[in-house]
Design a protein around this motif. Structure first.
Motif, mmCIF file in Angstrom:
data_model
loop_
_atom_site.group_PDB
_atom_site.id
_atom_site.type_symbol
_atom_site.label_atom_id
_atom_site.label_comp_id
_atom_site.label_asym_id
_atom_site.label_seq_id
_atom_site.Cartn_x
_atom_site.Cartn_y
_atom_site.Cartn_z
ATOM 1 N N PHE A 17 48.042 36.344 36.110
ATOM 2 C CA PHE A 17 46.870 35.513 36.382
ATOM 3 C C PHE A 17 46.156 35.952 37.655
ATOM 4 O O PHE A 17 44.933 36.112 37.675
ATOM 5 C CB PHE A 17 47.290 34.036 36.469
ATOM 6 N N LEU A 18 46.908 36.175 38.722
ATOM 7 C CA LEU A 18 46.303 36.589 39.989
ATOM 8 C C LEU A 18 45.679 37.980 39.887
ATOM 9 O O LEU A 18 44.605 38.230 40.456
ATOM 10 C CB LEU A 18 47.329 36.531 41.115
ATOM 11 N N SER A 19 46.322 38.876 39.161
ATOM 12 C CA SER A 19 45.741 40.205 38.960
ATOM 13 C C SER A 19 44.447 40.106 38.167
ATOM 14 O O SER A 19 43.477 40.817 38.456
ATOM 15 C CB SER A 19 46.725 41.118 38.237
ATOM 16 N N CYS A 20 44.426 39.226 37.175
ATOM 17 C CA CYS A 20 43.205 39.046 36.378
ATOM 18 C C CYS A 20 42.062 38.518 37.236
ATOM 19 O O CYS A 20 40.917 38.943 37.085
ATOM 20 C CB CYS A 20 43.464 38.095 35.209
ATOM 21 N N ILE A 21 42.350 37.589 38.125
ATOM 22 C CA ILE A 21 41.311 37.059 39.017
ATOM 23 C C ILE A 21 40.725 38.192 39.859
ATOM 24 O O ILE A 21 39.501 38.314 39.995
ATOM 25 C CB ILE A 21 41.863 35.939 39.915
ATOM 26 N N ALA A 22 41.583 39.029 40.410
ATOM 27 C CA ALA A 22 41.101 40.135 41.236
ATOM 28 C C ALA A 22 40.286 41.128 40.415
ATOM 29 O O ALA A 22 39.229 41.602 40.853
ATOM 30 C CB ALA A 22 42.279 40.835 41.901
ATOM 31 N N LEU A 23 40.752 41.443 39.221
ATOM 32 C CA LEU A 23 40.035 42.401 38.381
ATOM 33 C C LEU A 23 38.724 41.818 37.863
ATOM 34 O O LEU A 23 37.716 42.521 37.774
ATOM 35 C CB LEU A 23 40.922 42.852 37.223
ATOM 36 N N LEU A 24 38.716 40.531 37.521
ATOM 37 C CA LEU A 24 37.483 39.903 37.042
ATOM 38 C C LEU A 24 36.457 39.749 38.160
ATOM 39 O O LEU A 24 35.257 39.682 37.888
ATOM 40 C CB LEU A 24 37.788 38.556 36.399
ATOM 41 N N SER A 25 36.895 39.696 39.395
ATOM 42 C CA SER A 25 35.941 39.636 40.510
ATOM 43 C C SER A 25 35.102 40.901 40.565
ATOM 44 O O SER A 25 33.935 40.862 40.965
ATOM 45 C CB SER A 25 36.665 39.401 41.828
ATOM 46 N N ALA A 26 35.674 42.023 40.159
ATOM 47 C CA ALA A 26 34.901 43.269 40.127
ATOM 48 C C ALA A 26 33.835 43.224 39.033
ATOM 49 O O ALA A 26 32.750 43.780 39.194
ATOM 50 C CB ALA A 26 35.829 44.456 39.906
ATOM 51 N N VAL A 27 34.147 42.539 37.937
ATOM 52 C CA VAL A 27 33.167 42.394 36.853
ATOM 53 C C VAL A 27 32.068 41.417 37.273
ATOM 54 O O VAL A 27 30.892 41.623 37.002
ATOM 55 C CB VAL A 27 33.865 41.917 35.558
ATOM 56 N N ALA A 28 32.457 40.350 37.945
ATOM 57 C CA ALA A 28 31.495 39.334 38.361
ATOM 58 C C ALA A 28 30.597 39.815 39.497
ATOM 59 O O ALA A 28 29.439 39.406 39.587
ATOM 60 C CB ALA A 28 32.235 38.067 38.788
ATOM 61 N N PHE A 29 31.127 40.674 40.356
ATOM 62 C CA PHE A 29 30.374 41.169 41.511
ATOM 63 C C PHE A 29 30.387 42.694 41.529
ATOM 64 O O PHE A 29 31.058 43.301 42.369
ATOM 65 C CB PHE A 29 30.965 40.624 42.809
ATOM 66 N N PRO A 30 29.680 43.364 40.621
ATOM 67 C CA PRO A 30 29.732 44.831 40.552
ATOM 68 C C PRO A 30 29.308 45.564 41.817
ATOM 69 O O PRO A 30 29.787 46.666 42.063
ATOM 70 C CB PRO A 30 28.813 45.182 39.383
ATOM 71 N N PRO A 31 28.434 44.996 42.674
ATOM 72 C CA PRO A 31 28.091 45.744 43.901
ATOM 73 C C PRO A 31 29.289 46.009 44.814
ATOM 74 O O PRO A 31 29.246 46.907 45.639
ATOM 75 C CB PRO A 31 27.065 44.847 44.600
ATOM 76 N N ILE A 32 30.371 45.238 44.650
ATOM 77 C CA ILE A 32 31.565 45.461 45.463
ATOM 78 C C ILE A 32 32.080 46.885 45.283
ATOM 79 O O ILE A 32 32.481 47.546 46.231
ATOM 80 C CB ILE A 32 32.678 44.456 45.091
ATOM 81 N N LEU A 33 32.040 47.362 44.057
ATOM 82 C CA LEU A 33 32.605 48.676 43.770
ATOM 83 C C LEU A 33 31.738 49.817 44.284
ATOM 84 O O LEU A 33 32.235 50.903 44.512
ATOM 85 C CB LEU A 33 32.815 48.832 42.266
#
Length: 161
Positions: A17-33
């Motif tokens: 669950f925690l890994s999914c939250i971190a990975l989904l944050s990259a999808v939700a905020f693409p400028p981070i990458l």
């Protein structure tokens, strides 16, 4: 006292669950990458952690019934752990370079570390570490260990014992 199967499943569920939250944050905020490659390396570490937890969970359910489940858990979990270690090392070098720009000489100072998080690097790392994880199978086997009855590891007796 040894943990029970439901306790281990709950821990793995929280980890997934925690890994999914971190990975989904990259999808939700693409400028981070796109801003810094260090963030992409941290997300890579999370992705490998996610894969490791999934491998442990699948192995937890299938290892006691089939040898294939035990092999899957042993090889996949080991390879994902090695990949995590590799990317943590890359992240450490990148952070050291950021804090001490002139502190490293030679290869560690080269700009290659800024572009380390590439699909070709991930492919090479995965192939190398999955091969390394499968290599011991030439003379040993993965089996449920006596000390920990839920996780598979290299059997001390070997394949022919």
């Amino acid at each position: 006292m040894q943990p029970t199967k439901p306790e281990i499943s709950a821990f793995l569920g929280v980890s997934i669950f925690l890994s999914c939250i971190a990975l989904l944050s990259a999808v939700a905020f693409p400028p981070i990458l796109t801003k810094k490659s260090t963030v992409a390396v941290v997300l890579s570490i999370n992705a490998y952690s996610f894969g490791e937890a999934i491998a442990f969970l699948i192995g937890l359910e299938t290892a006691s019934e089939s040898r294939a489940g035990c092999y899957f858990q042993g090889i996949a979990a080991n390879a994902f752990q090695l990949c995590e270690t590799f990317w943590v090392t890359v992240l450490s070098i990148m952070l050291y370079r950021a804090v001490h720009p002139g502190g490293l000489k030679g290869f560690l100072q080269s700009p290659i570390w800024e572009y380390a998080n590439d699909w070709r690097t991930h492919t090479a790392v995965m192939v190398i570490f999955f091969s390394v994880s499968a290599l011991p199978l030439s003379d040993t086997t993965y089996d449920i260990t006596r000390n920990n009855s839920f996780f598979c590891a290299l059997d001390e007796g070997g394949a022919n014992a």
